[in-house]
Motif scaffolding. Structure first.
Motif, short mmCIF file in Angstrom:
data_model
loop_
_atom_site.label_atom_id
_atom_site.label_comp_id
_atom_site.label_asym_id
_atom_site.label_seq_id
_atom_site.Cartn_x
_atom_site.Cartn_y
_atom_site.Cartn_z
N ARG A 26 42.12 35.52 47.83
CA ARG A 26 42.09 34.51 46.60
C ARG A 26 43.09 33.85 46.01
O ARG A 26 43.41 33.00 45.81
CB ARG A 26 41.42 34.78 45.50
CG ARG A 26 39.62 36.20 45.68
CD ARG A 26 39.52 36.47 44.50
NE ARG A 26 38.12 37.10 44.90
CZ ARG A 26 36.78 36.52 43.92
NH1 ARG A 26 36.88 36.00 42.65
NH2 ARG A 26 35.86 36.38 43.63
N ARG A 80 39.56 44.46 47.89
CA ARG A 80 38.56 43.88 47.70
C ARG A 80 38.45 42.32 47.46
O ARG A 80 37.78 41.74 47.69
CB ARG A 80 37.33 44.91 47.77
CG ARG A 80 36.06 44.06 48.14
CD ARG A 80 34.90 44.83 48.50
NE ARG A 80 34.23 44.73 46.87
CZ ARG A 80 32.83 45.41 46.44
NH1 ARG A 80 32.61 46.55 47.17
NH2 ARG A 80 32.66 45.78 45.23
N LYS A 81 38.25 42.55 45.93
CA LYS A 81 38.62 41.73 44.58
C LYS A 81 39.36 40.16 45.57
O LYS A 81 39.67 39.64 45.21
CB LYS A 81 39.06 41.66 43.20
CG LYS A 81 38.68 41.26 42.32
CD LYS A 81 38.79 41.80 40.90
CE LYS A 81 38.81 40.86 39.54
NZ LYS A 81 39.27 41.39 38.56
N SER A 85 35.72 34.52 48.32
CA SER A 85 34.70 34.54 49.18
C SER A 85 34.08 34.06 50.32
O SER A 85 32.71 34.05 50.95
CB SER A 85 33.54 34.19 47.45
OG SER A 85 33.95 32.96 47.24
N ASP A 86 35.04 32.31 50.55
CA ASP A 86 34.36 31.35 51.32
C ASP A 86 35.98 30.77 51.88
O ASP A 86 36.21 29.79 51.52
CB ASP A 86 33.87 30.53 50.27
CG ASP A 86 33.54 29.27 51.36
OD1 ASP A 86 33.34 29.31 52.28
OD2 ASP A 86 33.05 28.34 51.27
#
Length: 87
Positions: A26, A80-81, A85-86
């Motif tokens: 991220r 994991r955060k 996500s993409d």
């Protein structure tokens, strides 16, 4: 190419992804830069390895007998955060 060879190549590709995890995070350049027990490649391998037991049981089983390698549920969720996500 046989299925086992394809699967092995896929797992080796995860290790290659781990060399530059910024494209899968991220916050590129920030996430997965520190040395942790649950780094990028280990996180991905663990998620593929996980079964249907509780997260505590799975983390303990993945670490094996090495108590220093056992990570907490909180550490797992925090790492994991960091995954995008993409990608």
């Amino acid at each position: 190419m046989t299925y086992p060879n394809q699967f092995k190549n896929s797992l080796l590709e995860i290790d290659n992804m781990g060399r530059n995890p910024s494209q899968f995070s991220r916050n590129p350049g920030v996430d997965f830069t520190r040395k942790r027990n649950l780094g990028f490649s280990t996180l991905i391998h663990f998620q593929l390895y996980m079964g249907a037991k509780s997260l505590d049981n799975e983390l303990t089983k993945y670490a094996g007998l090495d108590e220093k390698a056992i990570v907490s549920k909180s550490a797992f969720y925090q790492q994991r955060k960091k995954l995008a996500s993409d990608p």
